[in-house]
Structures are given as structure tokens and as C-alpha cells.
Write an enzyme that holds these catalytic residues in place. Structure first.
Site, PDB file in Angstrom:
ATOM      1  N   GLN A 158      -6.738  -0.812   6.141  1.00  0.00           N
ATOM      2  CA  GLN A 158      -7.408  -1.262   7.494  1.00  0.00           C
ATOM      3  C   GLN A 158      -8.938  -1.533   7.355  1.00  0.00           C
ATOM      4  O   GLN A 158      -9.292  -2.407   8.197  1.00  0.00           O
ATOM      5  CB  GLN A 158      -6.980  -0.204   8.657  1.00  0.00           C
ATOM      6  CG  GLN A 158      -5.710   0.067   8.635  1.00  0.00           C
ATOM      7  CD  GLN A 158      -5.004  -1.033   9.367  1.00  0.00           C
ATOM      8  OE1 GLN A 158      -5.211  -2.035  10.024  1.00  0.00           O
ATOM      9  NE2 GLN A 158      -3.538  -1.053   9.438  1.00  0.00           N
TER      10      GLN A 158
ATOM     11  N   SER B 152      -3.692  -3.629   1.036  1.00  0.00           N
ATOM     12  CA  SER B 152      -2.483  -4.127   1.454  1.00  0.00           C
ATOM     13  C   SER B 152      -2.387  -5.489   1.800  1.00  0.00           C
ATOM     14  O   SER B 152      -3.314  -5.878   2.563  1.00  0.00           O
ATOM     15  CB  SER B 152      -1.639  -3.628   2.604  1.00  0.00           C
ATOM     16  OG  SER B 152      -0.663  -4.252   3.007  1.00  0.00           O
TER      17      SER B 152
ATOM     18  N   CYS C 171       6.183   2.856  13.761  1.00  0.00           N
ATOM     19  CA  CYS C 171       7.214   3.720  13.181  1.00  0.00           C
ATOM     20  C   CYS C 171       8.528   3.311  13.431  1.00  0.00           C
ATOM     21  O   CYS C 171       8.729   2.528  14.234  1.00  0.00           O
ATOM     22  CB  CYS C 171       6.695   5.223  13.659  1.00  0.00           C
ATOM     23  SG  CYS C 171       7.537   5.507  15.201  1.00  0.00           S
TER      24      CYS C 171
ATOM     25  N   ASN D 299      -5.350   3.924  10.955  1.00  0.00           N
ATOM     26  CA  ASN D 299      -4.550   2.878  11.570  1.00  0.00           C
ATOM     27  C   ASN D 299      -3.976   3.019  12.923  1.00  0.00           C
ATOM     28  O   ASN D 299      -3.539   1.932  13.378  1.00  0.00           O
ATOM     29  CB  ASN D 299      -3.316   2.578  10.497  1.00  0.00           C
ATOM     30  CG  ASN D 299      -2.526   3.774  10.173  1.00  0.00           C
ATOM     31  OD1 ASN D 299      -2.970   4.991   9.694  1.00  0.00           O
ATOM     32  ND2 ASN D 299      -1.178   3.785  10.738  1.00  0.00           N
TER      33      ASN D 299
ATOM     34  N   HIS E 240      -0.577  -7.684   3.386  1.00  0.00           N
ATOM     35  CA  HIS E 240      -0.420  -8.256   4.873  1.00  0.00           C
ATOM     36  C   HIS E 240      -1.267  -7.591   5.833  1.00  0.00           C
ATOM     37  O   HIS E 240      -1.062  -7.647   7.307  1.00  0.00           O
ATOM     38  CB  HIS E 240       1.107  -8.028   5.334  1.00  0.00           C
ATOM     39  CG  HIS E 240       1.537  -6.604   5.410  1.00  0.00           C
ATOM     40  ND1 HIS E 240       1.812  -6.128   6.616  1.00  0.00           N
ATOM     41  CD2 HIS E 240       1.895  -5.704   4.726  1.00  0.00           C
ATOM     42  CE1 HIS E 240       2.282  -4.991   6.654  1.00  0.00           C
ATOM     43  NE2 HIS E 240       2.369  -4.623   5.257  1.00  0.00           N
TER      44      HIS E 240
ATOM     45  N   ALA F  87       0.980  -1.217   0.026  1.00  0.00           N
ATOM     46  CA  ALA F  87      -0.015  -0.037  -0.102  1.00  0.00           C
ATOM     47  C   ALA F  87       0.850   1.165   0.094  1.00  0.00           C
ATOM     48  O   ALA F  87       0.435   2.343  -0.553  1.00  0.00           O
ATOM     49  CB  ALA F  87      -0.964   0.099   0.995  1.00  0.00           C
ATOM     50  N   THR F  88       2.307   1.061   0.546  1.00  0.00           N
ATOM     51  CA  THR F  88       3.034   2.440   0.483  1.00  0.00           C
ATOM     52  C   THR F  88       3.191   2.698  -1.014  1.00  0.00           C
ATOM     53  O   THR F  88       2.933   3.999  -1.390  1.00  0.00           O
ATOM     54  CB  THR F  88       4.454   2.035   1.195  1.00  0.00           C
ATOM     55  OG1 THR F  88       3.915   1.746   2.496  1.00  0.00           O
ATOM     56  CG2 THR F  88       5.211   3.257   0.801  1.00  0.00           C
TER      57      THR F  88
HETATM   58  C1  PLP Z   1       0.292  -0.452   6.717  1.00  0.00           C
HETATM   59  C2  PLP Z   1      -0.259   0.625   5.961  1.00  0.00           C
HETATM   60  C3  PLP Z   1      -0.027   1.121   4.758  1.00  0.00           C
HETATM   61  C4  PLP Z   1       1.159   0.738   3.920  1.00  0.00           C
HETATM   62  O1  PLP Z   1       1.150  -0.488   3.723  1.00  0.00           O
HETATM   63  P1  PLP Z   1       2.320  -1.576   3.122  1.00  0.00           P
HETATM   64  O2  PLP Z   1       1.733  -2.577   2.337  1.00  0.00           O
HETATM   65  O3  PLP Z   1       2.992  -1.995   4.601  1.00  0.00           O
HETATM   66  O4  PLP Z   1       3.449  -0.721   2.394  1.00  0.00           O
HETATM   67  C5  PLP Z   1      -0.708   2.326   4.260  1.00  0.00           C
HETATM   68  N1  PLP Z   1      -1.756   2.774   4.771  1.00  0.00           N
HETATM   69  C6  PLP Z   1      -2.413   2.130   5.960  1.00  0.00           C
HETATM   70  C7  PLP Z   1      -3.739   2.907   6.359  1.00  0.00           C
HETATM   71  C8  PLP Z   1      -1.629   1.288   6.596  1.00  0.00           C
HETATM   72  O5  PLP Z   1      -2.298   0.824   7.774  1.00  0.00           O
END
Ligand code: PLP
Length: 426
Positions: A184, A204, A331, A156, A206, A76-77
Site C-alpha cells: 500500500q 502487488s 475479506c 491496508n 493491482h 503480494a500474497t
Molecule cells: C492486497 C494486499 C496484499 C495481497 O496482495 P495480492 O497481490 O492481492 O495477493 C498483501 N499485503 C497488503 C498490505 C495488501 O494490501
């Protein structure tokens, strides 16, 4: 004292374990079905491509879009970066205006900051005391230059839900594109892209019982057709939006995870809600000074975010034994100076926009004392009982330490006794 070989895991917002059924689905892709999904000229490649397309249609079923609107990314990043930078770069508009919110994930905030350096104007909206963005603030912030609104579905840290449907309607009526980070929300809430009126949506793997290193960006193809500039140059995979050999194992796992969420989301929601409410009850019974951060009504069923008076989260986490939880987001910084999400609470109510009650000393303290507790599919009643007892013990021991050091300045003596462990709740 509780001492377990494996701590109780209550940090599902940071990451979720892969569901064993997801793992099972991935195994063949690591050996027999190892092909490169772009190798169209032989059976190995075609098999891999077929697996990817099955996964793509599983994702599409969950969020009710066309398979061709699903772009696989590394997480998601990347999805957030691709959505925000991709739209603004492609628009070629100067100056372009983006509206987002202070409580967004860093991947959104930092992507916006990068754009600002190149001349994009960004508005960072505040949130109300519950942690939600206000529609009237969004409406007021919109100008003729506004190209994109990026607002998350569920936060999150505090699990609070934004009025996504209404935001979608407003964006549509103004001809502004709407990107939504639904990472989330996806494991618990309906993320139908048409119902929500989103044009771009990030997921995302995971965070929804799939593997790490895989994500999705939904990109609307019709009414309107969203045009994006790719972040990566290369072989033109994923309709040119995401070059790079496809992560077939991850993508297959993502597809399986989406299928499970589709089937089990309702059960997961009621399961975690019951456990979460029970945990809150156990904690408040023993620690009446407990403060809840964020509103409880429009909130994910699996999230709790609490502060125990002015006990610093970092100290509490050091004292905790056998419970895996976190303070705010996962973080990487060593000098944690409190959650920016908690500090932003109430900032919408302050006309100068510099932070509301959160800018007071009391709320600075609250930001440093906030603990994020997040439950999930595999959390059990016993684990919640153990975790609550352990938290109460840790708070009690820190309180006693405090009162020995400064007998006159201690807060309300509480958390001296544990909850009735084993009593549980249904
Ligand atoms: C974990 C998270 C991300 C980032 O997701 P990754 O797949 O770990 O890069 C982005 N937005 C929210 C709200 C998240 O909780």
C-alpha cells in the site's frame, strides 16, 4: 437519493483500476509478442525475455535496487509467503524466531501461523492507539534466535505508517533479516530499499494501477545476501526462486505501472491528500459523532477509516447506494465480526498483550462499525462530494430508523442534513 449507473469507486486499497497507459503497454504481449520468456532458441522467446528484463529494470528503478534482486511472483500474497517461509525454511534453524505485528495482512499472519505448526516461534507485537508498532517493543522481543522481522510499511485498513527506517536500522544492528510488505505504501511513498534498510520487500501490481496476478519480491543480494527456499519446484525460473512460465503480460504491466508511479507518485499523493482531507471535512461537518480510526499524522494520503458511532459497517454498506467502499479488508468471510486491525489498536499499551482499549466493548463496537475509504489517481472532486453526501444520507436514514425503533436509547441525533453538495474544496 443518488443513483448512478457506475458507483463512485473509493476502494483503492482493495484494488486499483489498471491505468490506461499500463493497458496499452500490455496489448502487444497478448498477441504479437506472445513468446515464452524461457524459449531462448528463437526470436519469439528472446523478444519476451527482453520485455521482461525491461520491466525488471523499471521495478528496480522504483525501489532503487539491482534488477537481479527483483523476483516476479503471482502477487503480494505469494511474495509474503515466499519471503517468510522461504527465509525460515532455508535457515534450517531450530527453533527459529519470527517477529511480526497483529495488524499485518492475512498473507503474513497466516504464513507465520503455518510456520508455528512446524515449531517456529512467532511473536505478534501489538500496536499503539494510533496503530503503529513501537520500536522499544520490537527491540524487547528480539532474542538470539530471531531470524526474521516482518512488518508492513502502510496498513491496508487504516493507512497508518510504521517507522520502517528505524526498524531497518534496528534489524541491521542485530543481524536480523527484515521483510517489509510495502504493497500500500509503494504508490505514494519512497520505497528505496537501501534507505529503508529492508532485505525483502513485497509489492502487488493491482494495488498500484497495474494488472492483477503479478507481484514482486525484492530479495537483497549483497550485505547481506538473503538466501531463500523456493515455494514451488519446477523449471527454476527467476533464479530458482519462482518456477513457472513467466506471466509476460502481467510483468510488462507491472513495469509500466512502476514507471508511472515513479513519475507521478508526488502528484498522486498531493491529489489524494487534498480530496481525502476535503472528504473528512464534509463528513465531520455533518456527522460530529464521526470517529477516526488510526493516527492521522503518519498515514497514507489516500486513506480514511471512520466509524459513525455504533452504526454497524455492514448495515451502512447495505444502505449505501452508488458508493463502492468497504469495511476493513476485502475479506471473503460471510460472518464478519469486526476488523482485527481496529480491535488491535492500543494493544501495545497493555502489558498483558491481550489487546488494549480495543478489547473493551466500546472498541469491539468500533471494530464492527469501521469503514475504509480509499481514494486514488482517478478520484475526482465531484466523486468525493457525491460520496460524502451519500454517506451522510445513509447514516441519517439509519439513525432515524434506530430512533423510531428505540426512541429512548438513540445516540446523538445527527447527520439529519446533508453537506452542501457541490460546494467542493480545492
Ligand atoms: C492486497 C494486499 C496484499 C495481497 O496482495 P495480492 O497481490 O492481492 O495477493 C498483501 N499485503 C497488503 C498490505 C495488501 O494490501
Amino acid at each position: 437519493m443518488i443513483s448512478r449507473a457506475t458507483p463512485v469507486y473509493l476502494d483503492y486499497h482493495a484494488t486499483t483500476p489498471c491505468d490506461p497507459r499500463v493497458v496499452e503497454s500490455m496489448i502487444p504481449t497478448l498477441s504479437r509478442d506472445f513468446g515464452n520468456a524461457s524459449s531462448r532458441h528463437h526470436a519469439f522467446g528472446r523478444r519476451a525475455e527482453q520485455l521482461v528484463e525491461v520491466a525488471r529494470s523499471r521495478v528496480a528503478r522504483l525501489i532503487r535496487c539491482e534488477p537481479a534482486e527483483v523476483v516476479f511472483t503471482s502477487g503480494a500474497t505469494e511474495s509474503n509467503n515466499l519471503a517468510i517461509k522461504g527465509v525460515i525454511t532455508k535457515s534450517g534453524q531450530q527453533p527459529a524466531h519470527v517477529i511480526t505485528v497483529r495488524t499485518e495482512h492475512k498473507a503474513v499472519l497466516d504464513a507465520c501461523q503455518t510456520l508455528e505448526k512446524d515449531g517456529t516461534r512467532v511473536t505478534y507485537l501489538g500496536v499503539d492507539a494510533d496503530g503503529r508498532v513501537r520500536l522499544e517493543d520490537l527491540e524487547k522481543a528480539m532474542t538470539d534466535d530471531t531470524v526474521l522481522v516482518s512488518i508492513m510499511y502502510a496498513n491496508n485498513e487504516i493507512g497508518v505508517l510504521n517507522p520502517v527506517r528505524e526498524i531497518g536500522d534496528l534489524c541491521k544492528s542485530r543481524g536480523v533479516l527484515f521483510h517489509c510488505d510495502a504493497v500500500q505504501a509503494a504508490p505514494y511513498l519512497n520505497c528505496d530499499v537501501d534507505e529503508l534498510g529492508v532485505d525483502l520487500m513485497s509489492l502487488s501490481g493491482h494495488k498500484m494501477y497495474g494488472p492483477k496476478g503479478v507481484g514482486v519480491l525484492y530479495v537483497r543480494r549483497r550485505r547481506p545476501r538473503v538466501r531463500l527456499h523456493a515455494l514451488l519446484d519446477g523449471g527454476g525460473h527467476e533464479r530458482g526462486l519462482r518456477s513457472g512460465t513467466l506471466n509476460v503480460s502481467g510483468i510488462v504491466g507491472m513495469g509500466a505501472a512502476c514507471d508511472l508511479v515513479y513519475e507521478e507518485r508526488g502528484r498522486d499523493a498531493s491529489h489524494t491528500r487534498a480530496l481525502r482531507d476535503g472528504m473528512l471535512e464534509l463528513l465531520t461537518r455533518s456527522c460530529p459523532e464521526l470517529q477516526l480510526n488510526g493516527g492521522m499524522v503518519d498515514r497514507l494520503p489516500n486513506n480514511l477509516n471512520v466509524s459513525f458511532g455504533d452504526i454497524e459497517a455492514e448495515r451502512l454498506l447495505e444502505t449505501l447506494d452508488g458508493v463502492a467502499i468497504s469495511s476493513g479488508s476485502a475479506c471473503s468471510s460471510a460472518s464478519w465480526d469486526g476488523s482485527y486491525v481496529i480491535k488491535s489498536l492500543g494493544s501495545a499499551e497493555n502489558p498483558d498483550g491481550r489487546g488494549g482499549p480495543a478489547d473493551t466493548l466500546e472498541n469491539e463496537a468500533r471494530a464492527r462499525s469501521s469503514l475504509r475509504i480509499s481514494l486514488g489517481r482517478f478520484t475526482s472532486v465531484d466523486e468525493v462530494d457525491l460520496a460524502a453526501a451519500e454517506l451522510v444520507r445513509a447514516v441519517g436514514s439509519l439513525r432515524r430508523e434506530e430512533s423510531l425503533r428505540a426512541p429512548s436509547s438513540c445516540g446523538p441525533a445527527s447527520c439529519a442534513t446533508g453537506p452542501e453538495v457541490g460546494e467542493g474544496f480545492d
